[in-house]
Design a protein around this motif. Structure first.
Motif, PDB file in Angstrom:
ATOM      1  N   ARG A  33       0.821  -1.202   0.000  1.00  0.00           N
ATOM      2  CA  ARG A  33       0.000   0.000   0.000  1.00  0.00           C
ATOM      3  C   ARG A  33       0.861   1.261   0.000  1.00  0.00           C
ATOM      4  NH1 ARG A  33      -1.607  -2.805   4.310  1.00  0.00           N
ATOM      5  NH2 ARG A  33      -0.936  -1.081   5.654  1.00  0.00           N
ATOM      6  N   SER A  34       0.304   2.348  -0.485  1.00  0.00           N
ATOM      7  CA  SER A  34       0.987   3.638  -0.446  1.00  0.00           C
ATOM      8  C   SER A  34       1.238   4.033   1.006  1.00  0.00           C
ATOM      9  CB  SER A  34       0.128   4.701  -1.130  1.00  0.00           C
ATOM     10  OG  SER A  34       0.733   5.971  -1.040  1.00  0.00           O
ATOM     11  N   GLY A  35       2.450   4.428   1.327  1.00  0.00           N
ATOM     12  CA  GLY A  35       2.803   4.817   2.684  1.00  0.00           C
ATOM     13  C   GLY A  35       3.257   3.673   3.564  1.00  0.00           C
ATOM     14  N   GLN A  36       3.141   2.435   3.072  1.00  0.00           N
ATOM     15  CA  GLN A  36       3.552   1.268   3.865  1.00  0.00           C
ATOM     16  C   GLN A  36       5.068   1.136   3.864  1.00  0.00           C
ATOM     17  OE1 GLN A  36       1.545  -2.336   2.706  1.00  0.00           O
ATOM     18  NE2 GLN A  36       2.936  -3.656   3.842  1.00  0.00           N
ATOM     19  N   VAL A  37       5.606   0.734   5.012  1.00  0.00           N
ATOM     20  CA  VAL A  37       7.045   0.532   5.137  1.00  0.00           C
ATOM     21  C   VAL A  37       7.476  -0.604   4.211  1.00  0.00           C
ATOM     22  CG1 VAL A  37       8.910  -0.152   6.702  1.00  0.00           C
ATOM     23  CG2 VAL A  37       7.102   1.364   7.514  1.00  0.00           C
ATOM     24  N   ILE A  38       8.552  -0.386   3.465  1.00  0.00           N
ATOM     25  CA  ILE A  38       9.089  -1.424   2.589  1.00  0.00           C
ATOM     26  C   ILE A  38       9.971  -2.353   3.415  1.00  0.00           C
ATOM     27  CG2 ILE A  38      10.484  -1.928   0.562  1.00  0.00           C
ATOM     28  CD1 ILE A  38       7.954  -0.483  -0.165  1.00  0.00           C
ATOM     29  N   SER A  39       9.521  -3.572   3.597  1.00  0.00           N
ATOM     30  CA  SER A  39      10.284  -4.561   4.356  1.00  0.00           C
ATOM     31  C   SER A  39      11.073  -5.443   3.404  1.00  0.00           C
ATOM     32  CB  SER A  39       9.346  -5.436   5.194  1.00  0.00           C
ATOM     33  OG  SER A  39      10.055  -6.527   5.741  1.00  0.00           O
ATOM     34  N   PRO A  40      12.386  -5.589   3.623  1.00  0.00           N
ATOM     35  CA  PRO A  40      13.183  -6.486   2.782  1.00  0.00           C
ATOM     36  C   PRO A  40      12.645  -7.911   2.767  1.00  0.00           C
ATOM     37  CG  PRO A  40      14.612  -5.073   4.084  1.00  0.00           C
ATOM     38  CD  PRO A  40      13.221  -4.868   4.602  1.00  0.00           C
ATOM     39  N   LEU A  41      11.906  -8.298   3.811  1.00  0.00           N
ATOM     40  CA  LEU A  41      11.350  -9.641   3.879  1.00  0.00           C
ATOM     41  C   LEU A  41      10.169  -9.822   2.928  1.00  0.00           C
ATOM     42  CD1 LEU A  41      11.466 -10.259   7.754  1.00  0.00           C
ATOM     43  CD2 LEU A  41      13.159 -10.863   6.018  1.00  0.00           C
ATOM     44  N   GLN A  42       9.626  -8.719   2.425  1.00  0.00           N
ATOM     45  CA  GLN A  42       8.509  -8.781   1.488  1.00  0.00           C
ATOM     46  C   GLN A  42       8.985  -8.745   0.040  1.00  0.00           C
ATOM     47  OE1 GLN A  42       6.180  -5.385   2.678  1.00  0.00           O
ATOM     48  NE2 GLN A  42       5.163  -6.476   4.339  1.00  0.00           N
ATOM     49  N   LEU A  43      10.298  -8.821  -0.145  1.00  0.00           N
ATOM     50  CA  LEU A  43      10.871  -8.742  -1.480  1.00  0.00           C
ATOM     51  C   LEU A  43      11.620 -10.022  -1.806  1.00  0.00           C
ATOM     52  CD1 LEU A  43      12.367  -5.144  -1.186  1.00  0.00           C
ATOM     53  CD2 LEU A  43      10.100  -5.781  -2.026  1.00  0.00           C
ATOM     54  N   GLN A  44      11.628 -10.397  -3.065  1.00  0.00           N
ATOM     55  CA  GLN A  44      12.394 -11.563  -3.472  1.00  0.00           C
ATOM     56  C   GLN A  44      13.799 -11.124  -3.867  1.00  0.00           C
ATOM     57  OE1 GLN A  44      10.599 -13.440  -6.867  1.00  0.00           O
ATOM     58  NE2 GLN A  44      10.045 -11.524  -7.842  1.00  0.00           N
ATOM     59  N   PRO A  45      14.762 -12.041  -3.760  1.00  0.00           N
ATOM     60  CA  PRO A  45      16.149 -11.682  -4.070  1.00  0.00           C
ATOM     61  C   PRO A  45      16.272 -11.079  -5.459  1.00  0.00           C
ATOM     62  CG  PRO A  45      16.035 -13.857  -3.072  1.00  0.00           C
ATOM     63  CD  PRO A  45      14.620 -13.439  -3.353  1.00  0.00           C
ATOM     64  N   LEU A  46      17.256 -10.218  -5.617  1.00  0.00           N
ATOM     65  CA  LEU A  46      17.464  -9.543  -6.894  1.00  0.00           C
ATOM     66  C   LEU A  46      17.738 -10.551  -7.996  1.00  0.00           C
ATOM     67  CD1 LEU A  46      17.775  -6.728  -8.171  1.00  0.00           C
ATOM     68  CD2 LEU A  46      20.226  -6.902  -7.717  1.00  0.00           C
ATOM     69  N   TRP A  47      16.970 -10.452  -9.086  1.00  0.00           N
ATOM     70  CA  TRP A  47      17.177 -11.356 -10.212  1.00  0.00           C
ATOM     71  C   TRP A  47      18.480 -11.030 -10.918  1.00  0.00           C
ATOM     72  CZ3 TRP A  47      11.538 -10.718 -12.242  1.00  0.00           C
ATOM     73  CH2 TRP A  47      10.681 -11.543 -11.479  1.00  0.00           C
ATOM     74  N   LEU A  48      19.271 -12.056 -11.153  1.00  0.00           N
ATOM     75  CA  LEU A  48      20.502 -11.883 -11.908  1.00  0.00           C
ATOM     76  C   LEU A  48      20.249 -12.052 -13.402  1.00  0.00           C
ATOM     77  CD1 LEU A  48      23.110 -13.744  -9.650  1.00  0.00           C
ATOM     78  CD2 LEU A  48      22.603 -11.303  -9.778  1.00  0.00           C
ATOM     79  N   VAL A  49      19.155 -12.743 -13.720  1.00  0.00           N
ATOM     80  CA  VAL A  49      18.761 -12.940 -15.123  1.00  0.00           C
ATOM     81  C   VAL A  49      17.271 -12.645 -15.236  1.00  0.00           C
ATOM     82  CG1 VAL A  49      18.451 -14.636 -16.967  1.00  0.00           C
ATOM     83  CG2 VAL A  49      20.555 -14.641 -15.628  1.00  0.00           C
ATOM     84  N   GLU A  50      16.895 -11.864 -16.228  1.00  0.00           N
ATOM     85  CA  GLU A  50      15.485 -11.524 -16.412  1.00  0.00           C
ATOM     86  C   GLU A  50      14.965 -12.044 -17.745  1.00  0.00           C
ATOM     87  OE1 GLU A  50      14.057  -7.678 -15.318  1.00  0.00           O
ATOM     88  OE2 GLU A  50      15.879  -7.223 -14.186  1.00  0.00           O
ATOM     89  N   ALA A  98      17.214 -15.489 -22.233  1.00  0.00           N
ATOM     90  CA  ALA A  98      16.535 -16.030 -21.059  1.00  0.00           C
ATOM     91  C   ALA A  98      15.035 -16.110 -21.311  1.00  0.00           C
ATOM     92  CB  ALA A  98      16.818 -15.167 -19.836  1.00  0.00           C
ATOM     93  N   LEU A  99      14.440 -17.211 -20.946  1.00  0.00           N
ATOM     94  CA  LEU A  99      12.995 -17.391 -21.089  1.00  0.00           C
ATOM     95  C   LEU A  99      12.274 -17.278 -19.758  1.00  0.00           C
ATOM     96  CD1 LEU A  99      12.991 -20.387 -23.604  1.00  0.00           C
ATOM     97  CD2 LEU A  99      12.922 -17.922 -24.091  1.00  0.00           C
ATOM     98  N   GLN A 100      13.059 -17.092 -18.671  1.00  0.00           N
ATOM     99  CA  GLN A 100      12.492 -16.955 -17.322  1.00  0.00           C
ATOM    100  C   GLN A 100      13.374 -16.025 -16.504  1.00  0.00           C
ATOM    101  OE1 GLN A 100      12.592 -21.358 -16.732  1.00  0.00           O
ATOM    102  NE2 GLN A 100      10.550 -21.071 -15.841  1.00  0.00           N
ATOM    103  N   ASN A 101      12.808 -15.508 -15.411  1.00  0.00           N
ATOM    104  CA  ASN A 101      13.603 -14.772 -14.438  1.00  0.00           C
ATOM    105  C   ASN A 101      14.335 -15.773 -13.555  1.00  0.00           C
ATOM    106  OD1 ASN A 101      12.429 -12.233 -15.277  1.00  0.00           O
ATOM    107  ND2 ASN A 101      10.597 -12.834 -14.118  1.00  0.00           N
ATOM    108  N   GLY A 102      15.473 -15.366 -12.996  1.00  0.00           N
ATOM    109  CA  GLY A 102      16.188 -16.287 -12.128  1.00  0.00           C
ATOM    110  C   GLY A 102      17.132 -15.599 -11.165  1.00  0.00           C
ATOM    111  N   VAL A 103      17.220 -16.127  -9.941  1.00  0.00           N
ATOM    112  CA  VAL A 103      18.194 -15.671  -8.955  1.00  0.00           C
ATOM    113  C   VAL A 103      19.383 -16.625  -8.987  1.00  0.00           C
ATOM    114  CG1 VAL A 103      16.408 -14.668  -7.500  1.00  0.00           C
ATOM    115  CG2 VAL A 103      17.130 -17.016  -7.100  1.00  0.00           C
ATOM    116  N   LYS A 104      20.439 -16.295  -8.284  1.00  0.00           N
ATOM    117  CA  LYS A 104      21.633 -17.123  -8.295  1.00  0.00           C
ATOM    118  C   LYS A 104      21.326 -18.533  -7.785  1.00  0.00           C
ATOM    119  CE  LYS A 104      26.507 -17.120  -7.055  1.00  0.00           C
ATOM    120  NZ  LYS A 104      27.621 -16.346  -6.445  1.00  0.00           N
ATOM    121  N   GLY A 105      21.793 -19.541  -8.539  1.00  0.00           N
ATOM    122  CA  GLY A 105      21.590 -20.926  -8.157  1.00  0.00           C
ATOM    123  C   GLY A 105      20.276 -21.516  -8.624  1.00  0.00           C
TER     124      GLY A 105
END
Length: 270
Positions: A196-213, A235-242
């Motif tokens: 929501r607008s104004g909601q604190v951005i929690s790192p736990l609510q985010l997925q690891p940064l994609w290295l491949v998109e 790349a045909l999919q997004n992907g994180v390391k490993g």
């Protein structure tokens, strides 16, 4: 070791509300250091103190408060927090009045599994010397006022965060919930749920940064029996390391499964 448990009875708790303290990023105020030294000196001044000398609850409260402030300051320095303010409210059992003064330095330790020193904390204070060593559990409610990263607008699930979606806002936090204080901590990551607008951005609510998109060019590394070759792919999919994803070989058009190993780089599976 014998602890002073026979005469430890829960008779209620005394609350001590400590005034708000301001802290510069990563530093403990000089006045707090002086207060800690004076209080610690009073608590541990006489090694020959009689075991009948009662514990001074107000001095104990001041000492515990200083220790928690130091704990917060240490955490703030590691996390590179900006300037912040803390408010600490202690709750000490009334039975502390019946404990003897400790002839040597007191020891304090965490009595919970909480990493973030915000919200409801439990600490154990221990006197390890004298004829009647003792342990005492105290609680602290810590409120933290600090600039944090919040959503500047409504953000949908599975959205890559950009600078225009974020803003900094000074809030008072009173719960053990992860937060970010710098945009670079969350930029480029994708949301696991709607924010929501104004909601604190929690790192736990985010997925690891994609290295491949999905749709971007990648370098495919193929290695076998000590031999290595590289070729371009898509790349045909997004992907994180490993993570295993599918890519298309740009030369042959063949779709293969690979493992993400680095930014824009994948490795074949044999």
């Amino acid at each position: 070791m014998l602890y002073f448990s026979d005469s430890y009875k829960e008779e209620g708790k005394r609350n001590f509300r400590i005034s708000t303290r301001k802290r510069k990023s990563g530093n403990v105020a000089f006045s707090a250091k002086i207060s800690a030294l004076i209080t610690l000196s009073v608590l541990t001044s006489s090694v020959q103190a009689s075991d009948r000398t009662p514990l001074e609850t107000k001095q104990l409260s001041s000492w515990v408060n200083t220790k928690i402030e130091q704990e917060i300051a240490s955490y703030a320095k590691r996390q590179r927090w900006p300037d912040y303010e803390t408010e600490i409210e202690l709750s000490i059992p009334a039975s502390a009045d019946h404990l003897p003064a400790c002839p040597t330095a007191l020891y304090i330790s965490a009595a919970d599994q909480q990493n973030l020193p915000v919200g409801y904390l439990r600490r154990q204070v221990e006197c390890q010397s004298g004829s009647q060593p003792w342990k005492l559990n105290v609680t602290a409610q810590v409120r933290l006022r600090i600039p944090v990263i919040v959503a500047a607008t409504h953000i949908r699930r599975d959205t890559k965060l950009s600078a225009t979606m974020l803003k900094t806002q000074t809030l008072t936090l009173s719960r053990d919930e992860a937060f970010a204080t710098r945009p670079e901590q969350v930029l480029g990551q994708r949301t696991l749920r709607r924010i929501r607008s104004g909601q604190v951005i929690s790192p736990l609510q985010l997925q690891p940064l994609w290295l491949v998109e999905d749709g971007e060019s990648v370098m495919i590394i193929a290695s076998k029996n000590g031999m290595e070759a590289s070729m371009k792919g898509e790349a045909l999919q997004n992907g994180v390391k490993g993570e295993q994803i599918s890519v298309r070989n740009s030369t042959s058009g063949k779709v293969i499964d690979v493992i993400v190993v680095d930014r824009g780089k994948v490795q074949t599976i044999f």
